[in-house]
Motif scaffolding. Structure first.
Motif, PDB file in Angstrom:
ATOM      1  N   PHE A 125      34.259  35.676  41.106  1.00 31.65           N
ATOM      2  CA  PHE A 125      35.311  36.245  40.262  1.00 31.65           C
ATOM      3  C   PHE A 125      36.139  35.168  39.567  1.00 31.65           C
ATOM      4  O   PHE A 125      36.883  35.454  38.632  1.00 31.65           O
ATOM      5  CB  PHE A 125      36.187  37.202  41.066  1.00 31.65           C
ATOM      6  CG  PHE A 125      35.507  38.516  41.284  1.00 31.65           C
ATOM      7  CD1 PHE A 125      35.696  39.565  40.403  1.00 31.65           C
ATOM      8  CD2 PHE A 125      34.618  38.679  42.336  1.00 31.65           C
ATOM      9  CE1 PHE A 125      35.025  40.761  40.575  1.00 31.65           C
ATOM     10  CE2 PHE A 125      33.954  39.875  42.515  1.00 31.65           C
ATOM     11  CZ  PHE A 125      34.152  40.922  41.632  1.00 31.65           C
ATOM     12  N   ASN A 126      35.998  33.915  40.016  1.00 30.14           N
ATOM     13  CA  ASN A 126      36.688  32.834  39.325  1.00 30.14           C
ATOM     14  C   ASN A 126      36.260  32.727  37.877  1.00 30.14           C
ATOM     15  O   ASN A 126      37.029  32.281  37.029  1.00 30.14           O
ATOM     16  CB  ASN A 126      36.427  31.509  40.045  1.00 30.14           C
ATOM     17  CG  ASN A 126      37.263  31.400  41.289  1.00 30.14           C
ATOM     18  OD1 ASN A 126      38.468  31.635  41.253  1.00 30.14           O
ATOM     19  ND2 ASN A 126      36.627  31.091  42.394  1.00 30.14           N
ATOM     20  N   ALA A 127      35.024  33.144  37.581  1.00 29.11           N
ATOM     21  CA  ALA A 127      34.541  33.095  36.198  1.00 29.11           C
ATOM     22  C   ALA A 127      35.394  33.968  35.297  1.00 29.11           C
ATOM     23  O   ALA A 127      35.511  33.725  34.107  1.00 29.11           O
ATOM     24  CB  ALA A 127      33.084  33.538  36.137  1.00 29.11           C
ATOM     25  N   ALA A 128      36.003  35.024  35.858  1.00 26.80           N
ATOM     26  CA  ALA A 128      36.895  35.870  35.063  1.00 26.80           C
ATOM     27  C   ALA A 128      38.341  35.416  35.208  1.00 26.80           C
ATOM     28  O   ALA A 128      39.111  35.424  34.252  1.00 26.80           O
ATOM     29  CB  ALA A 128      36.759  37.325  35.505  1.00 26.80           C
ATOM     30  N   VAL A 129      38.710  35.022  36.424  1.00 31.12           N
ATOM     31  CA  VAL A 129      40.109  34.686  36.708  1.00 31.12           C
ATOM     32  C   VAL A 129      40.556  33.454  35.918  1.00 31.12           C
ATOM     33  O   VAL A 129      41.647  33.438  35.344  1.00 31.12           O
ATOM     34  CB  VAL A 129      40.289  34.450  38.230  1.00 31.12           C
ATOM     35  CG1 VAL A 129      41.622  33.787  38.521  1.00 31.12           C
ATOM     36  CG2 VAL A 129      40.165  35.765  38.983  1.00 31.12           C
ATOM     37  N   ILE A 130      39.693  32.432  35.838  1.00 25.72           N
ATOM     38  CA  ILE A 130      40.117  31.177  35.223  1.00 25.72           C
ATOM     39  C   ILE A 130      40.388  31.326  33.718  1.00 25.72           C
ATOM     40  O   ILE A 130      41.480  30.969  33.265  1.00 25.72           O
ATOM     41  CB  ILE A 130      39.127  30.043  35.559  1.00 25.72           C
ATOM     42  CG1 ILE A 130      39.250  29.735  37.059  1.00 25.72           C
ATOM     43  CG2 ILE A 130      39.402  28.794  34.737  1.00 25.72           C
ATOM     44  CD1 ILE A 130      38.185  28.825  37.615  1.00 25.72           C
ATOM     45  N   PRO A 131      39.445  31.901  32.928  1.00 27.54           N
ATOM     46  CA  PRO A 131      39.791  32.060  31.503  1.00 27.54           C
ATOM     47  C   PRO A 131      41.013  32.945  31.266  1.00 27.54           C
ATOM     48  O   PRO A 131      41.854  32.638  30.412  1.00 27.54           O
ATOM     49  CB  PRO A 131      38.536  32.695  30.887  1.00 27.54           C
ATOM     50  CG  PRO A 131      37.531  32.821  31.948  1.00 27.54           C
ATOM     51  CD  PRO A 131      38.041  32.253  33.213  1.00 27.54           C
ATOM     52  N   PHE A 132      41.162  34.032  32.043  1.00 25.71           N
ATOM     53  CA  PHE A 132      42.343  34.886  31.861  1.00 25.71           C
ATOM     54  C   PHE A 132      43.619  34.128  32.206  1.00 25.71           C
ATOM     55  O   PHE A 132      44.634  34.257  31.527  1.00 25.71           O
ATOM     56  CB  PHE A 132      42.230  36.153  32.710  1.00 25.71           C
ATOM     57  CG  PHE A 132      41.404  37.234  32.060  1.00 25.71           C
ATOM     58  CD1 PHE A 132      41.681  37.672  30.779  1.00 25.71           C
ATOM     59  CD2 PHE A 132      40.353  37.823  32.737  1.00 25.71           C
ATOM     60  CE1 PHE A 132      40.911  38.662  30.172  1.00 25.71           C
ATOM     61  CE2 PHE A 132      39.574  38.811  32.140  1.00 25.71           C
ATOM     62  CZ  PHE A 132      39.860  39.222  30.861  1.00 25.71           C
TER      63      PHE A 132
ATOM     64  N   ALA B 209      49.951  39.537  38.668  1.00 27.73           N
ATOM     65  CA  ALA B 209      49.270  40.683  38.059  1.00 27.73           C
ATOM     66  C   ALA B 209      49.233  40.407  36.563  1.00 27.73           C
ATOM     67  O   ALA B 209      50.252  40.525  35.881  1.00 27.73           O
ATOM     68  CB  ALA B 209      50.006  41.973  38.360  1.00 27.73           C
ATOM     69  N   GLY B 210      48.058  40.001  36.070  1.00 27.93           N
ATOM     70  CA  GLY B 210      47.960  39.518  34.698  1.00 27.93           C
ATOM     71  C   GLY B 210      48.329  40.534  33.638  1.00 27.93           C
ATOM     72  O   GLY B 210      49.140  40.257  32.757  1.00 27.93           O
ATOM     73  N   ALA B 211      47.749  41.744  33.722  1.00 23.08           N
ATOM     74  CA  ALA B 211      47.964  42.722  32.658  1.00 23.08           C
ATOM     75  C   ALA B 211      49.432  43.106  32.555  1.00 23.08           C
ATOM     76  O   ALA B 211      49.978  43.230  31.455  1.00 23.08           O
ATOM     77  CB  ALA B 211      47.104  43.958  32.894  1.00 23.08           C
ATOM     78  N   SER B 212      50.097  43.302  33.695  1.00 26.43           N
ATOM     79  CA  SER B 212      51.492  43.731  33.617  1.00 26.43           C
ATOM     80  C   SER B 212      52.395  42.576  33.201  1.00 26.43           C
ATOM     81  O   SER B 212      53.391  42.768  32.511  1.00 26.43           O
ATOM     82  CB  SER B 212      51.942  44.365  34.927  1.00 26.43           C
ATOM     83  OG  SER B 212      52.456  43.412  35.795  1.00 26.43           O
TER      84      SER B 212
ATOM     85  N   LEU C 126      29.241  45.188  26.285  1.00 33.59           N
ATOM     86  CA  LEU C 126      28.892  44.250  27.358  1.00 33.59           C
ATOM     87  C   LEU C 126      29.386  44.733  28.723  1.00 33.59           C
ATOM     88  O   LEU C 126      29.016  44.170  29.750  1.00 33.59           O
ATOM     89  CB  LEU C 126      29.475  42.866  27.062  1.00 33.59           C
ATOM     90  CG  LEU C 126      28.957  42.194  25.790  1.00 33.59           C
ATOM     91  CD1 LEU C 126      29.773  40.955  25.441  1.00 33.59           C
ATOM     92  CD2 LEU C 126      27.485  41.813  25.958  1.00 33.59           C
ATOM     93  N   LYS C 127      30.236  45.773  28.729  1.00 33.22           N
ATOM     94  CA  LYS C 127      30.799  46.324  29.963  1.00 33.22           C
ATOM     95  C   LYS C 127      31.493  45.258  30.808  1.00 33.22           C
ATOM     96  O   LYS C 127      31.453  45.317  32.037  1.00 33.22           O
ATOM     97  CB  LYS C 127      29.711  47.004  30.812  1.00 33.22           C
ATOM     98  CG  LYS C 127      29.091  48.211  30.150  1.00 33.22           C
ATOM     99  CD  LYS C 127      28.167  48.936  31.099  1.00 33.22           C
ATOM    100  CE  LYS C 127      27.546  50.140  30.407  1.00 33.22           C
ATOM    101  NZ  LYS C 127      26.634  50.882  31.230  1.00 33.22           N
ATOM    102  N   SER C 128      32.069  44.261  30.158  1.00 33.40           N
ATOM    103  CA  SER C 128      32.695  43.188  30.913  1.00 33.40           C
ATOM    104  C   SER C 128      33.966  42.715  30.207  1.00 33.40           C
ATOM    105  O   SER C 128      33.909  42.244  29.077  1.00 33.40           O
ATOM    106  CB  SER C 128      31.720  42.017  31.045  1.00 33.40           C
ATOM    107  OG  SER C 128      32.420  40.812  31.237  1.00 33.40           O
ATOM    108  N   PRO C 129      35.128  42.842  30.869  1.00 32.61           N
ATOM    109  CA  PRO C 129      36.360  42.339  30.263  1.00 32.61           C
ATOM    110  C   PRO C 129      36.262  40.847  29.935  1.00 32.61           C
ATOM    111  O   PRO C 129      36.686  40.419  28.865  1.00 32.61           O
ATOM    112  CB  PRO C 129      37.410  42.569  31.346  1.00 32.61           C
ATOM    113  CG  PRO C 129      36.864  43.637  32.203  1.00 32.61           C
ATOM    114  CD  PRO C 129      35.369  43.476  32.156  1.00 32.61           C
ATOM    115  N   MET C 130      35.645  40.082  30.851  1.00 33.84           N
ATOM    116  CA  MET C 130      35.631  38.643  30.672  1.00 33.84           C
ATOM    117  C   MET C 130      34.787  38.237  29.468  1.00 33.84           C
ATOM    118  O   MET C 130      35.238  37.493  28.596  1.00 33.84           O
ATOM    119  CB  MET C 130      35.097  37.996  31.943  1.00 33.84           C
ATOM    120  CG  MET C 130      35.310  36.515  32.008  1.00 33.84           C
ATOM    121  SD  MET C 130      33.779  35.598  31.921  1.00 33.84           S
ATOM    122  CE  MET C 130      32.791  36.413  33.143  1.00 33.84           C
TER     123      MET C 130
END
Lengths: 248, 113
Positions: A29-36, A63-66, B87-91
């Motif tokens: 999940f770091n692949a998503a967490v780091i860019p965000f 909480a990123g979105a909020s 892509l069904k992917s937020p990232m």
């Protein structure tokens, strides 16, 4: 007999093993967490947050979105009360996570539950509940260990990514178009979830409502439009279910 | 418009406290009690309503142009939605969307127009 004697040791081994299982599941999940996280830092810097403010928000709120919602509304000059109300509303989905996790971990020690609450991010919930449902009889301590493994693999990188984003964001040229990066991030956050007619209708009503109600002061139109959207989605879902029942 | 320091700090602390109690609600206070069905249904629609409602005005009337519609930014938003959905992917959607945005905004410089 021997089982009873070695039980303490087995328990500790099981808990350690479960922790590392969670850790391994959380790593990708770091692949998503780091860019965000990076972008969150950049957007916060762009909105005029200093490093201390960006990091306080990143660490305390987690909480990123909020957090992005709060920043967006603050830059629109909405009053603090409305900012808090709307940004908290974005996190209401976590009450749903909490309710769904409760049967599994609400017997654990208070400090561990408080820690689990602070660390309740989307993927920690998703991975943990899948694990608990596959092993419902596991001891509470093992369940909490899995959860902590997931978050320890992926939450520290959020802090670091935010920090780097905030440091870099302060140096970004305005011409790059990054003023709009926050909007792009929001769109990508909710777009994959818009599946099925009720969700499409909910989103359409919320968007039209928000545009029509943009004249209401203090950005209150956002919350009102979102409520209409939720209602429309729920009604559509009920109508579809009614139809299905008639067919059957 | 840059918000004042006091407003920012009240927001950070207030949001931290509110978020903690939302997360702590059932695992810490209410225990295994069930949520009413209507509430569960409503909560499932939170992400697809609040976030779009929040940014729809920012897409049609962006702040950088002083509220004037701006086709490049709007196009980037639409492309991001389509990419993230397919892509069904937020990232992945976010990364592709960001590339679209930077490319569109800077296209005239990239091509030396």
């Amino acid at each position: 007999m021997t089982q009873a004697l070695t039980k303490g040791g087995d328990d500790a081994a099981l808990i350690r093993w479960t922790f590392w299982q969670g850790f391994r599941a959380g790593l990708p999940f770091n692949a998503a967490v780091i860019p965000f996280g990076l972008l969150f830092g950049v957007v916060a810097a762009d909105a005029g947050f200093d490093i201390l403010q960006t990091m306080s928000m990143s660490i305390l709120v987690l909480a990123g979105a909020s957090s992005l919602t709060a920043i967006e509304l603050l830059t629109q000059n909405a009053p603090v009360f409305i900012v808090l109300l709307t940004a908290s509303a974005v996190n209401l989905r976590m009450a749903m996570y909490s309710a769904s996790l409760a049967p599994h971990i609400s017997k654990g020690p208070l400090w561990q539950r408080a820690l689990a609450a602070y660390l309740m991010v989307d993927h920690a919930y998703a991975l943990s509940i899948a694990n608990y449902e596959s092993k419902p009889a596991a001891p509470v301590r093992a369940k909490l260990a899995y959860y902590l493994g997931v978050v320890l693999a992926s939450v520290p990188s959020w802090y670091f990514a935010c920090l780097i984003g905030a440091l870099v964001g302060a140096q970004m040229p305005a011409s790059l178009g990054l003023d709009f990066a926050g909007v792009v991030m929001f769109v990508s956050l909710f777009a994959p979830a818009v599946r099925g007619l009720p969700k499409v209708i909910a989103m359409a009503v919320a968007v039209c409502g928000s545009l029509l109600l943009a004249w209401i002061p203090y950005s209150l139109g956002v919350l009102i439009a979102a409520c209409f959207g939720m209602l429309a989605g729920a009604l559509c879902e009920a109508a579809l279910r009614g139809q299905a029942r008639e067919v059957v | 418009m840059v918000p004042s320091n006091l407003e920012v700090w009240i927001t950070i602390v207030g949001l931290a406290v509110a978020t903690f109690f939302i997360r702590f609600s059932f695992i810490g206070i209410l225990g295994g009690r069930r949520m009413p069905d209507w509430l569960l249904t409503a909560l499932r629609y939170v992400p697809v309503t609040i976030l779009p409602a929040l940014i729809a005005p920012a897409i049609l009337w962006p702040e950088v142009t002083g509220g004037q519609f701006e086709p490049l930014r709007a196009t980037a938003a639409v492309l991001t939605f389509a990419l993230a959905w397919v892509l069904k992917s937020p990232m992945l959607g976010f990364l592709c969307g960001l590339v679209c945005l930077v490319f569109l905004i800077n296209a005239n410089q990239i091509f030396g127009l």
